[in-house]
Design an enzyme around this catalytic site. Structure first.
Site, short mmCIF file in Angstrom:
data_model
loop_
_atom_site.label_atom_id
_atom_site.label_comp_id
_atom_site.label_asym_id
_atom_site.label_seq_id
_atom_site.Cartn_x
_atom_site.Cartn_y
_atom_site.Cartn_z
N LYS A 54 0.79 -1.64 -0.49
CA LYS A 54 -0.09 0.09 0.09
C LYS A 54 1.10 0.77 -0.33
CE LYS A 54 -4.08 -1.84 2.25
NZ LYS A 54 -4.57 -1.98 3.63
N GLN A 98 -5.19 -1.47 9.44
CA GLN A 98 -5.35 -2.89 8.91
C GLN A 98 -5.54 -3.76 10.12
OE1 GLN A 98 -3.93 -3.33 6.46
NE2 GLN A 98 -4.37 -5.26 6.59
N ASP A 121 -11.98 3.30 4.14
CA ASP A 121 -12.45 1.83 4.15
C ASP A 121 -13.89 1.80 3.91
OD1 ASP A 121 -10.69 -0.39 3.33
OD2 ASP A 121 -10.26 -0.96 5.87
#
Length: 298
Positions: A54, A98, A121
């Site tokens: 990422k 995460q 997200d």
């Protein structure tokens, strides 16, 4: 028939190129780069690899990458304090924690702490609520990437029958909402659904996101249907090999002889997730700075 293989890797590369060009334009207009902060707690090897990829992708797309790697014994208070700090940081446009977190931490409480404006997200209650209401907001990356692949194949999805196998907040539920917004007739199924094979067999679009290796068999697929396989599962290693091969939730080999189009695993939906994360970060940056993106750019 032999299905068209949907090349998610190629589509993701195109999307990342568009994001990179628009991110450079954003930096020229604002005097700063859009910024993505990724928080990793603990030393899970798979998560470490994912976070690294990422970071590289963010930098390659002309954006700032802020990585925060915390010890596995980080407390709830320490993690929430970091999220609060990132919420206030004007250099940060997107925040991604995460998952999964170590078991002693409350994941939902941490997600709830993220500012909806920076929720790239798409998991906060505000983001999920706006999606359910059909309002503009940040959408979970994997479902949005899956929708982009479907629209690449079909264009207009209106009137199509879609079955989503899986009901997670990460994929299944938001995927169903996105398909409803495209005027599909949507059924959400899962591992406990009665007559699951029969239900799937009636669908023009099948999205498999149940987390069971090759659960969806070829005889579940309607002739010519489009299959989006979100699953990623590692089979036990064969004799003499260290790692087993990666497979999806669909029996790809046989299903590709029935479906009209299908995503492979790997190389299908997976590459789209990071590409859409970059896209969401850039969208968030434009909204924070009150700058309109060119219509239809992303």
């Amino acid at each position: 028939m032999t299905a068209q293989i949907i090349d998610g890797k190629a589509f993701a590369a195109q999307l990342r190129e568009k994001v990179g060009a628009l991110a450079a334009d954003f930096a020229e207009k604002t005097g700063r780069k859009a910024g993505l902060a990724v928080v990793l707690v603990g030393d899970d090897p798979a998560s470490q690899v994912y976070v690294r990829s990422k970071g590289k992708a963010t930098i390659a797309a002309n954006m700032e990458s802020f990585e925060h790697k915390l010890a596995g014994d980080t407390t709830q208070e320490q993690l929430e304090a970091l999220v609060d700090k990132l919420n206030r940081d004007p250099a940060v446009d997107g925040i991604l924690v995460q998952l999964p977190l170590p078991s002693h931490l409350d994941e939902q409480a941490v997600v709830d702490r993220i500012s909806p404006a920076k929720d790239v997200d798409g998991l906060t209650p505000v983001s999920t609520g706006r999606l359910a209401l059909g309002l503009e907001g940040l959408v979970p990356c994997t479902p949005l990437g899956s929708l982009m692949l479907l629209k690449q194949i079909h264009g207009d999805l209106s009137g199509m029958d879609a079955v989503v196998v899986g009901r997670s907040i990460l994929v299944g539920k938001p995927m169903a909402q996105l398909l409803l917004a495209e005027n599909c007739t949507v059924t959400i199924a899962h591992s406990r659904t009665r007559n699951l094979a029969e239900i799937v067999r009636g669908a023009d679009i099948v999205v498999a996101a149940v987390g069971r290796a090759e659960m969806v068999q070829a005889d579940w697929i309607k002739q010519g249907a489009t299959v989006i396989d979100v699953g990623i599962n590692r089979l036990p290693p064969e004799e003499g090999k260290e790692k087993g091969r990666l497979v999806g939730d669909v029996a790809f080999g046989s299903a590709s002889e029935v479906a009209g189009a299908i995503t492979p695993v790997p190389g299908g939906v997976g590459p789209m997730t990071i590409a859409v994360l970059l896209r969401n970060t850039l969208v968030a940056a434009h909204r924070i700075e009150s700058i309109d993106l060119p219509e239809g750019a992303l």
